[in-house]
Design a protein around this motif. Structure first.
Motif, PDB file in Angstrom:
ATOM      1  N   ILE A   1      73.328 -63.075  -2.431  1.00  0.00           N
ATOM      2  CA  ILE A   1      74.326 -62.403  -1.601  1.00  0.00           C
ATOM      3  C   ILE A   1      73.652 -61.819  -0.362  1.00  0.00           C
ATOM      4  N   ALA A   2      74.255 -62.058   0.798  1.00  0.00           N
ATOM      5  CA  ALA A   2      73.697 -61.521   2.037  1.00  0.00           C
ATOM      6  C   ALA A   2      74.543 -60.349   2.508  1.00  0.00           C
ATOM      7  N   LEU A   3      73.863 -59.283   2.924  1.00  0.00           N
ATOM      8  CA  LEU A   3      74.550 -58.152   3.546  1.00  0.00           C
ATOM      9  C   LEU A   3      74.063 -58.065   4.988  1.00  0.00           C
TER      10      LEU A   3
ATOM     11  N   GLU B   1      70.366 -61.689  -6.151  1.00  0.00           N
ATOM     12  CA  GLU B   1      69.372 -61.746  -5.084  1.00  0.00           C
ATOM     13  C   GLU B   1      70.041 -61.262  -3.794  1.00  0.00           C
ATOM     14  N   LEU B   2      69.434 -60.250  -3.167  1.00  0.00           N
ATOM     15  CA  LEU B   2      70.041 -59.672  -1.969  1.00  0.00           C
ATOM     16  C   LEU B   2      69.234 -60.045  -0.734  1.00  0.00           C
ATOM     17  N   ILE B   3      69.936 -60.494   0.305  1.00  0.00           N
ATOM     18  CA  ILE B   3      69.293 -60.704   1.607  1.00  0.00           C
ATOM     19  C   ILE B   3      69.906 -59.690   2.562  1.00  0.00           C
TER      20      ILE B   3
ATOM     21  N   LEU C   1      72.263 -67.891   8.180  1.00  0.00           N
ATOM     22  CA  LEU C   1      72.372 -67.611   6.747  1.00  0.00           C
ATOM     23  C   LEU C   1      73.140 -68.714   6.021  1.00  0.00           C
ATOM     24  N   VAL C   2      74.143 -69.253   6.700  1.00  0.00           N
ATOM     25  CA  VAL C   2      74.930 -70.302   6.062  1.00  0.00           C
ATOM     26  C   VAL C   2      74.057 -71.517   5.802  1.00  0.00           C
TER      27      VAL C   2
ATOM     28  N   GLY D   1      77.504 -65.483  -1.262  1.00  0.00           N
ATOM     29  CA  GLY D   1      78.508 -64.507  -0.831  1.00  0.00           C
ATOM     30  C   GLY D   1      78.006 -63.755   0.372  1.00  0.00           C
ATOM     31  N   LEU D   2      78.945 -63.279   1.212  1.00  0.00           N
ATOM     32  CA  LEU D   2      78.538 -62.566   2.427  1.00  0.00           C
ATOM     33  C   LEU D   2      79.297 -61.251   2.530  1.00  0.00           C
TER      34      LEU D   2
END
Lengths: 312, 328
Positions: free
Chosen positions: A26-28, A55-57, A77-78, A84-85
């Protein structure tokens, strides 16, 4: 040069931990990487990622003004591959095409802290600003016993979240017929300008009773002018966001109440809800992360607990 | 004259300069390294895919255009710090005319480009006629243009550019992003101008030795006026394309981007002392920076480290150029 660049890239590539097990990634993407607000948001997201095994980005532009860089990052990021974003868009409309592009790829998106003008997202997770503004209004109305002149110091005119806060604030004030709202001022999110505005207002209206700082720089700027005029406690100040200056003025009793948002909770919930959505659960479309009210006694405790690193 | 044969001799005889070769090779190595590293990390090549390459091309085109303009100024031993502010002013003016005043976007864009050209012309006048140091003249313009953008918009963003204009930032022609095509044209035109035309030779001559150029009859003032106007024009073009991509303009747009453009030029071997370098190098530098930004997201490099890496690359690229190539 070639060799050195190659070594840098290789080191970067190899130096990264390689996780073999399949985790949700998941990216924040915050509006900016730095600033205490976003650090707290990151800590919340990291805590959720640890607890839930995700896993967090966490990656974003260096400044909130870099709308195009934020767009680049989301596109990258894609390609990187995310499940998930969560994004806090620097601009409510400019990021819409990118968000919709992600949505078309069936990647769930939630907006955090600030919303985007699209329905191609699962949820908005952040402060209900109108409610928070109303809360500030109730607090100030109580402090000035429902009568007298009140000054609103806006941040940047036109910012959607600030307009919502003012809407809520005005709605409450309208219930008090003996309150007189002075023409709204804008400090352009500049603490010095908030100070000047308040100095002028205090000169023009010696009987000023209350000041509402709509975003972070408003209250500390106003408090400085109020203290300098020897009117601490006489003119009540209510503001948003417990940045160190505001907290200090609150502890000294110049600022009577700070409405504090919950970026940690926003970070935490965005990761949690994205994971739920990925696992097929339904999540609410609007999540109010709520606010806290900090009053002088509490501010004093916070200052004592962490005199240097405030607000963690 | 510019016959076809003449052109071919130029292109055929064109030899890449040493810094260009090293930055081009550096770029290739970085790309290979990224392709390799993403394979290692993610199990598949994320970098050298059609989608990603097209993405990077769009992302770098705005900076590449601005880098072209500023390179021309740097070749005359000057500097233009106002480019990012001119970008913001031009895009705000265009957005204002098109959205608020209801003009046709083509005319609004024409005025935006004219604004960029005029800002550059004023810079040029400051440098050529008032004999201000380029750093000071353009530093002033940096503040003036940004301020005017804020005055015009009142600090607000102007949103809702027409779709026909958005095409220039968001669209594709045969898969290739439109701004990348524009950037390619700009790079080629600027390169030819520097290599083929008399004004190109004058630009290098002034940068190499201004006094000598003056004595041998180069119209120094006129050429400087041209260089700064050109830089202003290209900055406004970059700004218009970027606002077309975003569909909106803000006075805070491109804050600090002048450094990206100058860094691209320097990485590509354009000497800050003037008289040396080519826009091909600057374009390679812009691509290199963009590729690094893209690659570091692909590799999950902590966002805080990304700036450190880019800074290191700038310093290493230039230091090695000086160490290896200049000593010979």
């Amino acid at each position: 040069m070639l060799f050195v660049i190659f070594v840098i890239v290789a080191l970067v590539g190899w130096g990264l931990p390689q996780k073999k097990e399949k985790k949700w990634r998941i990216a924040l993407v915050p509006k900016a990487l730095t600033g205490e607000y976003w650090v707290r948001c990151r800590k919340g997201a990291e805590a959720a990622a640890r607890r839930l095994g995700v896993e967090l980005i966490f990656v974003g532009p260096s400044a909130e003004t870099e709308v195009d860089k934020q767009m680049d990052i989301v596109e990258n990021l894609v390609v990187r591959g995310i499940d998930g974003l969560a994004i806090s868009p620097c601009d409510a409309s400019a990021l819409v095409p990118v968000i919709e592009k992600i949505w078309r790829r069936k990647i769930p998106v939630v907006t955090v802290d600030s919303d985007a003008k699209t329905d191609k997202k699962l949820a908005y997770i952040g402060t209900d600003n109108e409610k928070a503004g109303a809360l500030a209004g109730e607090e100030l109305a109580r402090l000035i016993q429902g009568k007298g002149k009140v000054l609103i110091i806006n941040g940047v005119p036109g910012a959607h979240n600030l307009m919502e806060r003012i809407k809520g604030f005005r709605r409450v004030m309208a219930k008090h017929p003996r309150v007189r709202l002075l023409p709204e001022q804008a400090c352009q999110s500049d603490q010095t300008l908030a100070l000047n505005i308040t100095e002028n207002a205090l000169t023009g209206h010696p009987d000023l009773k209350g000041i509402f700082g709509v975003n972070a720089p408003g209250a500390p700027g106003a408090a400085q002018a109020v203290a300098a005029a020897g009117k601490a406690g006489q003119v009540k100040v209510v503001g948003f966001d417990a940045i160190p200056d505001t907290l200090r003025f609150c502890a000294e009793g110049v600022v009577q109440a700070i409405i504090e948002q919950r970026p940690y909770r926003m970070g935490y919930l965005s990761v949690e809800f994205l994971k739920k959505a990925l696992e097929g659960e339904k999540i609410p479309t609007r999540v109010d992360t709520g606010v806290d009210i900090i009053r002088p006694e509490q501010a004093r405790k916070m200052l004592l607990a962490k005199p240097s690193a405030l607000g963690q | 004259m510019l016959t076809k044969k003449f052109l071919w001799t130029i292109i055929g005889n064109y030899r890449f300069s040493a810094p260009q070769i090293s930055s081009l090779l550096g770029l290739c190595l970085v790309c290979a390294g990224l392709s390799f590293a993403t394979r290692l990390k993610a199990g598949a090549d994320l970098f050298l895919t059609q989608e990603n390459i097209l993405l990077v091309l769009r992302q770098v085109s705005f900076n590449a255009i601005m880098a072209c303009g500023v390179s021309v100024v740097i070749i005359t031993a000057g500097i233009d710090l106002s480019i990012a502010s001119v970008w913001a002013l031009a895009s705000c003016v265009t957005a204002y005319l098109s959205v608020v005043a209801g003009w046709d976007w083509i005319w609004a864009s024409a005025i935006g480009l004219l604004i960029g050209l005029s800002a550059g012309l004023i810079n040029g006048c400051g440098v050529a006629f008032l004999r201000l140091p380029p750093f000071v003249a353009t530093l002033g313009m940096m503040s003036i243009a940004r301020g005017l953008a804020e005055v015009l918009t009142g600090g607000f963003q102007i949103s809702g550019l027409p779709d026909a204009m958005k095409f220039w930032g968001q669209g594709e022609i045969a898969l290739v992003p439109v701004p990348a095509i524009v950037a390619l044209v700009v790079v080629l035109v600027t390169w030819l101008m520097l290599k083929v035309t008399r004004i190109g030779r004058y630009l290098y001559a002034i940068g190499g030795n201004e006094a000598a150029a003056h004595l041998s009859g180069v119209p120094v003032r006129g050429v400087k006026l041209f260089a700064y106007s050109f830089s202003g024009l290209l900055s406004s073009l970059a700004g218009l394309l970027s606002s077309a991509r975003l569909g909106s303009a803000r006075p805070s747009d491109a804050l600090g981007y002048e450094l990206d453009a100058i860094a691209s030029a320097v990485i590509g071997g354009v000497s800050l002392m003037g008289g040396q370098g080519s826009v091909l190098g600057a374009a390679i530098g812009a691509v290199l920076i963009g590729v690094l930004r893209n690659g570091m997201v692909l590799l999950d490099v902590s966002a805080f480290w990304q700036k450190v890496v880019i800074g290191l690359v700038i310093i290493i690229a230039v230091a090695l150029d000086y160490l290896i190539w200049r000593r010979r």
